[in-house]
Design a protein around this motif. Structure first.
Motif, PDB file in Angstrom:
ATOM      1  N   LYS A  65      18.072  -6.699   6.186  1.00 24.91           N
ATOM      2  CA  LYS A  65      17.289  -6.961   4.964  1.00 24.91           C
ATOM      3  C   LYS A  65      16.516  -5.721   4.519  1.00 24.91           C
ATOM      4  N   LEU A  66      16.011  -4.949   5.500  1.00 22.16           N
ATOM      5  CA  LEU A  66      15.293  -3.715   5.144  1.00 22.16           C
ATOM      6  C   LEU A  66      16.230  -2.704   4.500  1.00 22.16           C
ATOM      7  N   ILE A  67      17.449  -2.603   5.068  1.00 25.00           N
ATOM      8  CA  ILE A  67      18.418  -1.668   4.499  1.00 25.00           C
ATOM      9  C   ILE A  67      18.836  -2.122   3.108  1.00 25.00           C
ATOM     10  N   ALA A  68      18.994  -3.443   2.975  1.00 27.86           N
ATOM     11  CA  ALA A  68      19.382  -3.970   1.661  1.00 27.86           C
ATOM     12  C   ALA A  68      18.315  -3.725   0.607  1.00 27.86           C
ATOM     13  N   SER A  69      17.053  -3.629   1.062  1.00 27.56           N
ATOM     14  CA  SER A  69      15.931  -3.418   0.124  1.00 27.56           C
ATOM     15  C   SER A  69      15.450  -1.977   0.144  1.00 27.56           C
ATOM     16  N   LYS A  70      16.353  -1.062   0.534  1.00 28.71           N
ATOM     17  CA  LYS A  70      15.926   0.325   0.679  1.00 28.71           C
ATOM     18  C   LYS A  70      15.452   0.939  -0.641  1.00 28.71           C
ATOM     19  N   LYS A  71      16.049   0.537  -1.735  1.00 24.91           N
ATOM     20  CA  LYS A  71      15.615   1.087  -3.025  1.00 24.91           C
ATOM     21  C   LYS A  71      14.158   0.702  -3.322  1.00 24.91           C
ATOM     22  N   LEU A  72      13.840  -0.563  -3.063  1.00 27.08           N
ATOM     23  CA  LEU A  72      12.468  -1.016  -3.297  1.00 27.08           C
ATOM     24  C   LEU A  72      11.490  -0.306  -2.364  1.00 27.08           C
ATOM     25  N   ILE A  73      11.892  -0.172  -1.098  1.00 25.76           N
ATOM     26  CA  ILE A  73      11.022   0.488  -0.111  1.00 25.76           C
ATOM     27  C   ILE A  73      10.798   1.945  -0.485  1.00 25.76           C
ATOM     28  N   ILE A  74      11.902   2.633  -0.846  1.00 17.77           N
ATOM     29  CA  ILE A  74      11.774   4.049  -1.214  1.00 17.77           C
ATOM     30  C   ILE A  74      10.924   4.210  -2.466  1.00 17.77           C
ATOM     31  N   THR A  75      11.107   3.335  -3.437  1.00 23.80           N
ATOM     32  CA  THR A  75      10.338   3.429  -4.688  1.00 23.80           C
ATOM     33  C   THR A  75       8.845   3.240  -4.441  1.00 23.80           C
ATOM     34  N   ILE A  76       8.492   2.183  -3.683  1.00 25.26           N
ATOM     35  CA  ILE A  76       7.066   1.919  -3.415  1.00 25.26           C
ATOM     36  C   ILE A  76       6.449   3.030  -2.573  1.00 25.26           C
ATOM     37  N   THR A  77       7.212   3.491  -1.578  1.00 28.16           N
ATOM     38  CA  THR A  77       6.705   4.566  -0.710  1.00 28.16           C
ATOM     39  C   THR A  77       6.469   5.849  -1.501  1.00 28.16           C
ATOM     40  N   LEU A  78       7.435   6.215  -2.348  1.00 30.65           N
ATOM     41  CA  LEU A  78       7.264   7.425  -3.161  1.00 30.65           C
ATOM     42  C   LEU A  78       6.104   7.275  -4.138  1.00 30.65           C
ATOM     43  N   LEU A  79       5.972   6.091  -4.714  1.00 28.69           N
ATOM     44  CA  LEU A  79       4.885   5.863  -5.668  1.00 28.69           C
ATOM     45  C   LEU A  79       3.526   6.023  -4.992  1.00 28.69           C
ATOM     46  N   ILE A  80       3.354   5.405  -3.839  1.00 32.77           N
ATOM     47  CA  ILE A  80       2.075   5.511  -3.115  1.00 32.77           C
ATOM     48  C   ILE A  80       1.826   6.952  -2.676  1.00 32.77           C
ATOM     49  N   THR A  81       2.877   7.623  -2.190  1.00 34.76           N
ATOM     50  CA  THR A  81       2.723   9.014  -1.729  1.00 34.76           C
ATOM     51  C   THR A  81       2.359   9.939  -2.881  1.00 34.76           C
ATOM     52  N   ILE A  82       3.034   9.756  -4.033  1.00 34.36           N
ATOM     53  CA  ILE A  82       2.747  10.615  -5.197  1.00 34.36           C
ATOM     54  C   ILE A  82       1.325  10.393  -5.705  1.00 34.36           C
ATOM     55  N   LEU A  83       0.929   9.126  -5.830  1.00 31.49           N
ATOM     56  CA  LEU A  83      -0.428   8.834  -6.305  1.00 31.49           C
ATOM     57  C   LEU A  83      -1.482   9.380  -5.346  1.00 31.49           C
ATOM     58  N   SER A  84      -1.235   9.233  -4.056  1.00 30.30           N
ATOM     59  CA  SER A  84      -2.182   9.749  -3.063  1.00 30.30           C
ATOM     60  C   SER A  84      -2.253  11.272  -3.111  1.00 30.30           C
ATOM     61  N   SER A  85      -1.111  11.920  -3.311  1.00 27.48           N
ATOM     62  CA  SER A  85      -1.090  13.391  -3.395  1.00 27.48           C
ATOM     63  C   SER A  85      -1.847  13.875  -4.622  1.00 27.48           C
ATOM     64  N   ILE A  86      -1.611  13.218  -5.742  1.00 27.11           N
ATOM     65  CA  ILE A  86      -2.325  13.602  -6.970  1.00 27.11           C
ATOM     66  C   ILE A  86      -3.833  13.459  -6.773  1.00 27.11           C
TER      67      ILE A  86
END
Length: 327
Positions: free
Chosen positions: A23-44
């Motif tokens: 299920k995690l692999i199947a939802s990898k797009k969602l996981i990657i999107t949320i992770t990148l969003l949080i990382t980018i916002l935190s970096s900014i």
């Protein structure tokens, strides 16, 4: 009734773990999107956040007294006053602590090094002005205390002098009467000889009265002189004469008054302002607290993975409940 074997239980655990990973692999797009969003916002946020400057200062509390052993103000009292007047009025961090009960340490964390040092300088100036005021106030109270005692002593002398004058007047009258009676007695030889045989003799009585009169006159003179000295001291105090203590040392009543006043209130130091004011030890030290960008980005990345995985599990859990409900 059929019992589940240990092998079947292990198989179900493996299937459950396999399903979770699937299920995690199947939802990898969602996981990657949320992770990148949080990382980018935190970096900014991390790179745009203003740097913090930490300033440090060590202040020695002033002292007074003959050996300068008495603090102008206890450290806890000073810290409470500073926290009321500064810490509660600032949006930035101010920390004030005591060290060995005679030193205070001031820490500030502000977004500007100039503001940080300026704030500490304001605190130091406030302490210096406060302690100068306290010292002058103590000296003023000491002078008032001494002035009241001198005034009361002058009042006591003024009350005692009329009583001594009355005794002197009475003794003079008695002496005059006895001397007149003695002259009359000496005119009759027989009576005079009989009186001499009865001690004390008239001459001895008159001599005793004259000694008492001499003592009263000396006491009167001493009180008058003490009154003049006290009036001089009072005049010097009221006139705020800075040379008061030097003149006071020369007065005849100096020893007794010094023992009475100075041992209690340290007037020698208070009247002469013999004290050391509070001061900054060394210099104000200011250091920049550099933000840890890499650590923040790594933390936000890990947080993003956990948060996105949690959303996936919640989503699957909701789907399962809906499916069971539909059946």
């Amino acid at each position: 009734m059929q019992k589940n074997s240990p092998q079947m239980g292990n198989l179900k655990d493996e299937i459950s773990l396999f399903e979770i990973v699937h299920k995690l692999i199947a939802s990898k797009k969602l996981i990657i999107t949320i992770t990148l969003l949080i990382t980018i916002l935190s970096s900014i946020y991390s790179y745009q956040k203003a740097p913090v400057y930490k300033s440090f200062a060590l202040i020695e509390i002033g002292r007074y007294g003959q050996h300068k052993q008495t603090l102008i103000e206890p450290a806890p009292s000073l810290i409470r006053d500073l926290m009321i007047n500064f810490a509660h009025k600032q949006n930035e961090l101010i920390n004030i602590t005591s060290f060995e009960d005679k030193l205070i340490r001031i820490h500030t964390e502000l977004t500007s090094s100039v503001k940080s040092e300026k704030l500490i300088n304001e605190i130091i100036e406030y302490i210096e002005n406060r302690h100068t005021y306290l010292q002058k106030s103590n000296a003023h109270q000491a002078k008032n205390y001494l002035s009241n005692i001198i005034t009361n002593k002058i009042l006591t002398i003024n009350n005692a002098l009329p009583q001594i004058d009355l005794k002197i007047k009475s003794l003079n009258a008695i002496i005059n009467i006895d001397e007149a009676n003695l002259k009359i007695l000496k005119s009759n030889f027989v009576l005079f000889q009989q009186r001499l045989a009865q001690p004390p003799t008239p001459d001895q009585v008159i001599y005793s009265y004259k000694n008492q009169l001499l003592d009263l006159n000396n006491q009167h003179k001493s009180l008058q002189q003490e009154k003049v000295n006290l009036q001089l001291q009072l005049k010097l105090l009221e006139g705020n004469n800075l040379e008061y203590f030097e003149i006071f040392k020369l007065l005849p009543e100096k020893d007794s008054l010094e023992e009475l006043f100075f041992n209690e209130l340290h007037l020698e130091s208070l009247l002469h302002q013999k004290y050391t004011n509070s001061r900054l030890i060394g210099e104000i030290q200011t250091n920049a607290l550099n933000p840890k960008h890499k650590t923040n980005i790594l933390f936000s990345f890990i947080l993003g993975i956990f948060f996105s995985s949690f959303i996936v599990f919640i989503n699957e859990f909701v789907k399962t409940i809906r499916k069971d409900y539909a059946q």
